[in-house]
Design an enzyme around this catalytic site. Structure first.
Site, PDB file in Angstrom:
ATOM      1  CB  SER A  50     -19.759   5.231  39.031  1.00  0.00           C
ATOM      2  OG  SER A  50     -19.130   5.800  40.167  1.00  0.00           O
ATOM      3  CG  ASP A  84     -21.932   1.705  36.845  1.00  0.00           C
ATOM      4  OD1 ASP A  84     -22.889   1.277  36.184  1.00  0.00           O
ATOM      5  OD2 ASP A  84     -21.815   1.532  38.075  1.00  0.00           O
ATOM      6  CG  HIS A  85     -25.258   3.878  38.132  1.00  0.00           C
ATOM      7  ND1 HIS A  85     -26.627   3.812  38.073  1.00  0.00           N
ATOM      8  CD2 HIS A  85     -24.843   2.680  38.617  1.00  0.00           C
ATOM      9  CE1 HIS A  85     -27.031   2.630  38.513  1.00  0.00           C
ATOM     10  NE2 HIS A  85     -25.970   1.913  38.835  1.00  0.00           N
TER      11      HIS A  85
END
Length: 279
Positions: A50, A84-85
């Site tokens: 992330s 991610d994100h």
């Protein structure tokens, strides 16, 4: 075996009516534990890094991604590498340059129209480079907010969003929440089924650590495909460290407490891999 594409794992799981687990990697011990768990279960897995994990490592994605990719390449089961994100377009580009096959571009904090514009722009850029893109619609945020009916993803809006942006997968708000340390979330399985019917792309469940085994099974049966898990591994990791240091307070060699912590994460990941796959 060489790392595979996230798109292939998600497509295969969807065709079988199964889920595929995607675990967040913060340290190399995470990547080692997750990969060992996938090998023990004989199941594919997605390793994801992330934007917050990159910030923890000084803002440079390349070292952690390189280490994670090396672990994935040595696996005996299919392993994909995902970011991610990601809110920063600069980081999205750096992750792609570092070799990830997919990115979750997160513009969900923006107003709907701006979310569409930003997501569509980055989908176009990523698709030109053969990269699969996940986005988010709805609010999978703090524990209280994510359990309020008003922040659930609307099926009609989700279908419109997917068509307007060209995303390959969509993370939706159906009752789970990030960073939950207890598995008490109750998902709206009727809404999941409605979203599956309305949206042509695979659905993604974030905040899955707060969801019980049975709820996860029902979510996959209702239409969820990619199941994101992070906090559950951190709970296991921290408990492993605490237990070792409580029993051996004079320990100074980190390998002494990282080994049981890694083993604890592997056990948790193996269990959840089996649950998500329908076991």
């Amino acid at each position: 075996m060489p790392a595979v594409d996230t798109a292939d794992l998600v497509t295969a799981a969807r065709a079988k009516g199964q889920g595929v687990a995607a675990f967040n990697v913060i340290t190399l011990e995470h990547a080692e534990a997750i990969t060992a768990a996938a090998e023990a279960a004989g199941l594919p897995v997605i390793l994801q890094v992330s934007e917050n994990a990159v910030k923890f490592h000084g803002g440079r994605p390349e070292p952690l991604l390189a280490g994670t990719a090396a672990i994935a390449a040595g696996a005996t089961v299919p392993v994909a590498l995902h970011m991610d994100h990601v809110e920063s377009e600069e980081l999205l580009r750096a992750g792609v340059a570092a070799g990830v096959s997919s990115v979750m571009f997160d513009a969900s904090k923006l107003e709907y129209a701006e979310n569409v514009r930003a997501t569509a722009r980055n989908v176009e850029w990523a698709h030109a480079r053969g990269v699969w893109v996940e986005a988010e619609l709805g609010e999978v945020g703090g524990k209280d907010g994510a359990h309020a009916p008003g922040v659930r993803t609307d099926p009609a809006e989700a279908a419109e969003f997917a068509a307007a942006t060209g995303v390959d997968a969509l993370a939706v708000a159906v009752g789970s929440s990030h960073a939950m340390t207890e598995r008490t979330a109750r998902l709206d399985h009727t809404l999941i089924a409605r979203l599956r019917t309305a949206v042509s792309v695979p659905l993604v469940l974030h905040g899955s650590s707060g969801v019980s085994d049975e709820e996860l099974r029902q979510a996959v049966a209702a239409g969820m495909v990619k199941i994101n898990i992070g906090t559950a591994l951190n709970i296991a990791f921290t408990a492993g460290v605490r237990d070792h240091l409580a029993a051996h307070p004079d320990t100074v060699d980190p390998r002494r407490y990282l080994r049981p912590a890694r083993d604890a994460m592997a056990a948790t990941a193996e269990h959840l891999l089996r649950v998500v796959a329908g076991g």
